[in-house]
Every structure is written in C-alpha cells, then in structure tokens.
Design a protein around this motif. Structure first.
Motif, short mmCIF file in Angstrom:
data_model
loop_
_atom_site.label_atom_id
_atom_site.label_comp_id
_atom_site.label_asym_id
_atom_site.label_seq_id
_atom_site.Cartn_x
_atom_site.Cartn_y
_atom_site.Cartn_z
N GLU A 126 52.16 114.23 88.73
CA GLU A 126 52.77 115.36 89.43
C GLU A 126 53.66 114.89 90.58
OE1 GLU A 126 49.41 118.85 88.67
OE2 GLU A 126 49.34 117.65 90.51
N THR A 127 53.22 113.87 91.28
CA THR A 127 54.01 113.34 92.40
C THR A 127 55.33 112.76 91.92
OG1 THR A 127 52.03 112.84 93.70
CG2 THR A 127 54.02 111.62 94.26
N GLN A 128 55.28 112.02 90.81
CA GLN A 128 56.51 111.44 90.27
C GLN A 128 57.46 112.50 89.73
OE1 GLN A 128 55.91 108.15 87.60
NE2 GLN A 128 54.71 106.99 89.08
N LEU A 129 56.89 113.51 89.08
CA LEU A 129 57.72 114.61 88.58
C LEU A 129 58.36 115.37 89.74
CD1 LEU A 129 55.35 115.94 85.78
CD2 LEU A 129 57.63 115.00 85.41
N SER A 130 57.59 115.61 90.79
CA SER A 130 58.13 116.30 91.96
C SER A 130 59.30 115.54 92.56
CB SER A 130 57.02 116.49 93.01
OG SER A 130 57.54 117.09 94.17
N ALA A 131 59.17 114.24 92.69
CA ALA A 131 60.27 113.43 93.22
C ALA A 131 61.51 113.54 92.34
CB ALA A 131 59.83 111.97 93.35
N TYR A 132 61.31 113.56 91.03
CA TYR A 132 62.41 113.66 90.07
C TYR A 132 63.15 114.99 90.23
CZ TYR A 132 64.65 113.55 85.41
OH TYR A 132 65.54 113.55 84.36
#
Length: 375
Positions: free
Chosen positions: A40-46
């Motif tokens: 979720e953190t990586q998707l949010s950054a994307y």
C-alpha cells in the motif's frame, strides 16, 4: 519444430518473487500484515501520495466505494455495457439500479454524450470503464460529474500504468479501482486496490474491508458498520511487490508489442480485411489488451476456433452486460445499445503479455490475416 500454444495472456512471475513468497510462508505471518502495508505504501507513492488500500479483488473495491459514497436503494449508477459483469453487479449488490449508456464506436469506452443524457434526478454516481487500459476523456468526465454533483468510481481494473495528459490514472480523481487479477499487467494472483481522494474515506474502507472492525490498544475492538471479508493476504501482496517493481518495464514492453502489432497489420489492414484495429494511443493507454473487431461476415466463435487450431489463444472481452439473463430480467433488451451489441458480438482479444516476442506478434498477425482471407 512444432510451435507451442500461444495463450492470449500469461503472467510472468520471476524467481525472486517466488523466493519472497516462500519467505512469507516460512515466516508464519501469511494473512494481512507487513507486506500488505508495504504494498500500500509503494502504491500510494506511485499515485502521488494519495491514500491506497489493498483488497482481495478489484470487484469489492467498487462495491466498497459505492457504500462509502452512500449509494443504495432508490439510487441510479450509470456505467458501460461493455465490461466484465462485475462492474454492474456491484451496483445491484448495494441495492442501487444500474443504468447503461452506449459506447463510443472507436474507443469502445462509454460515450460521454450518451452518459450525460442518461442522468436523472436519481443518478448518484458514474462508473466509467477504461477498456484495455485506455481512459475516457477524463477532463470531460469530471466536468460532467461536477456539474451534476455525482461521485465517480473509476473502473480502472485494466488501467494500471495508463495516464491522462501526463498524470497517472489514480493520481487524481475520486475513487479509482484497480485489479491485480491473474491476467492484469501486474498481478497478486487475485486482488485489487482502491485509491482515495481523502484519508477519512480510506479509514472507512478499512472497516468495510474487515467486518466493520476498529481496533485500539491491546484488546479494544468496536464495530459500527457492516463490513465484509475483503482483506488481501501477505502472500498476495508479496507477489504484487515483485510485480510492481517492474511496472515501468512492463508498460513499456506492452507499448512496444502494440506498436509491432500495428506495423505487422499494416496501414491497409482495415480496408483489405474489414476488421477494426484499436485506437493507436501511445500517450494514454497502458495496452492491457490488443483487440480487433471482426467484420460481420464471420462469427466470432468460428474465428476463435480457427485460431485455436493454429495454436493461438484468444479472448472475448466483453459480451454486453445488459443481454445477460440477470439484466434482461430487469427490463434490458436487444437494440437498446446497438453499438455495444455490435462490438460485444464481434470483439476479439489477441495475445498480449510480457513474455511475448515480436516473432509471436508476427505469428498472430499472419494467422489473423489467413483466417480472415478465407471468409
């Protein structure tokens, strides 16, 4: 050498991802945990820092978005008749009424002119579908939504890596739903995520995701909404992390394959064979699928069977939703959405996946031309 069967899609899972999944299995923490949070953190950054929550399917993300938006009995939600049936089923699931608007004959996405004319005082939301990863005109879509006070639940199931005028789909807008099912550009085997425009709705989605539960401290637990069981596992998230690390490479590869398809078909294909190629959009689309629309002189099932005999797999995405028995029982009939019915009857998905080569594309194109030439 005998050619092997070429499927219309196939996921590529690298050894590093397989090893990472094995590590999760050995860890003893295999349901929702640190890997889901990292995903979720990586998707949010994307998506530019917007709140993101992961789920066990792309279907439930749309249902949850409708519930958060307060959509229920007495409300209408407008969507496209050319999509996986889940897009309309979630409207029924919350007790609302699905309303269809016919599609554009070129993009095969919902016709925004017809969408606007379908709005009534009961309309509360729109679910646009980005078929094969090609967005609708996002500026106009949101202008319509603002003018009529409507929520937008973007069915971007196929659109991870797509963009609109330089902005990633998911980095702006209202609710944006993505799928990570096995045939998507990146997969978690099964799964999806929902991108939010504010943190409050993301927190509410967490409740809907797992039985309405809110936890505090060591033993505090409260339930104040009726939730379901929609959480993603750490096993699935680990697959997603391995896939997501390659999202740019995957998107570029699919664009390259699409370009080779167009080159191999040639500029005279449509005139010579009577079949329609997709829109050659390399600015916005992520090229989730490469689809052609067959001429009326050939039955799609016959065409697919002949390609299968040549060891080439194809897909049907999608039959018109309103002609399924479930929807006919609600008053939908043939002739209501003629463009969707024609496209839905004749559209065929050709092979497109990351491990394909240009030689594979040439093989598909030669087979398509050979079959069409016989008809």
């Amino acid at each position: 050498m005998t050619e092997s069967f070429l499927p219309f899609t196939r996921p590529t899972i690298d050894e590093a991802t397989i090893a990472a999944v094995a590590d999760v299995l050995r860890s003893g923490w295999i349901t929702s945990g640190p890997k889901v949070q990292l995903f979720e953190t990586q998707l949010s950054a994307y998506f530019g820092g917007r709140p993101v929550r992961a789920f066990n399917s792309g279907t439930c993300t749309m249902e949850i978005a409708l519930r958060i938006a307060g959509i229920g009995p007495g409300d209408e939600v407008i969507t496209s008749p050319i999509s996986w049936v889940a897009t309309a089923n979630v409207i029924l699931e919350v007790g609302a009424t699905p309303v269809f608007a016919d599609i554009d004959p070129i993009t095969h996405n919902i016709d925004l002119n017809r969408l606007e004319s379908a709005i009534t005082p009961r309309t509360k939301a729109i679910i646009p579908v980005y078929l094969a990863g090609l967005p609708v005109d996002m500026d106009r879509l949101y202008a319509i939504a603002r003018n009529h006070g409507l929520r937008v639940v973007e069915d971007a199931a196929q659109a991870l890596g797509a963009s609109w005028r330089g902005q990633r789909i998911g980095a702006f807008g209202d609710f944006v739903s993505f799928s990570f099912q096995a045939n998507k550009n990146i997969t978690t085997s099964e799964g999806g995520c929902l991108v939010f425009s504010n943190a409050e709705e993301a927190t509410l989605a967490e409740k809907y995701r797992l039985q309405g539960v809110t936890r505090t401290g060591f033993d505090g637990i409260e339930v104040d909404v009726l939730g379901g069981k929609f959480n993603m596992t750490d096993i699935a998230a680990t697959i997603g992390l391995g896939q997501f690390a390659q999202i740019e490479t995957i998107t570029t590869k699919r664009q390259d394959l699409a370009r080779h398809y167009f080159a191999a078909f040639g500029t005279d294909f449509e005139m010579k064979y009577g079949a329609q190629l997709p829109v050659a959009d390399f600015e916005h689309s992520n090229w989730h699928m490469f689809q052609i629309v067959l001429p009326d002189r050939i039955k799609r099932a016959d065409f697919m069977a002949q390609l299968a005999a040549l060891k080439i797999g194809t897909g049907c995405h999608y039959p018109p939703i309103h002609l399924f028995k479930l929807y006919r029982a609600r008053g939908f009939t043939e002739g209501m959405f003629p463009t969707a019915e024609r496209i839905g009857r004749q559209i065929v998905t050709l092979p497109m996946f990351n491990a394909m080569t240009e030689g594979d594309v040439d093989r598909v194109v030669n087979a398509v031309k050979s079959v069409l030439q016989q008809e």
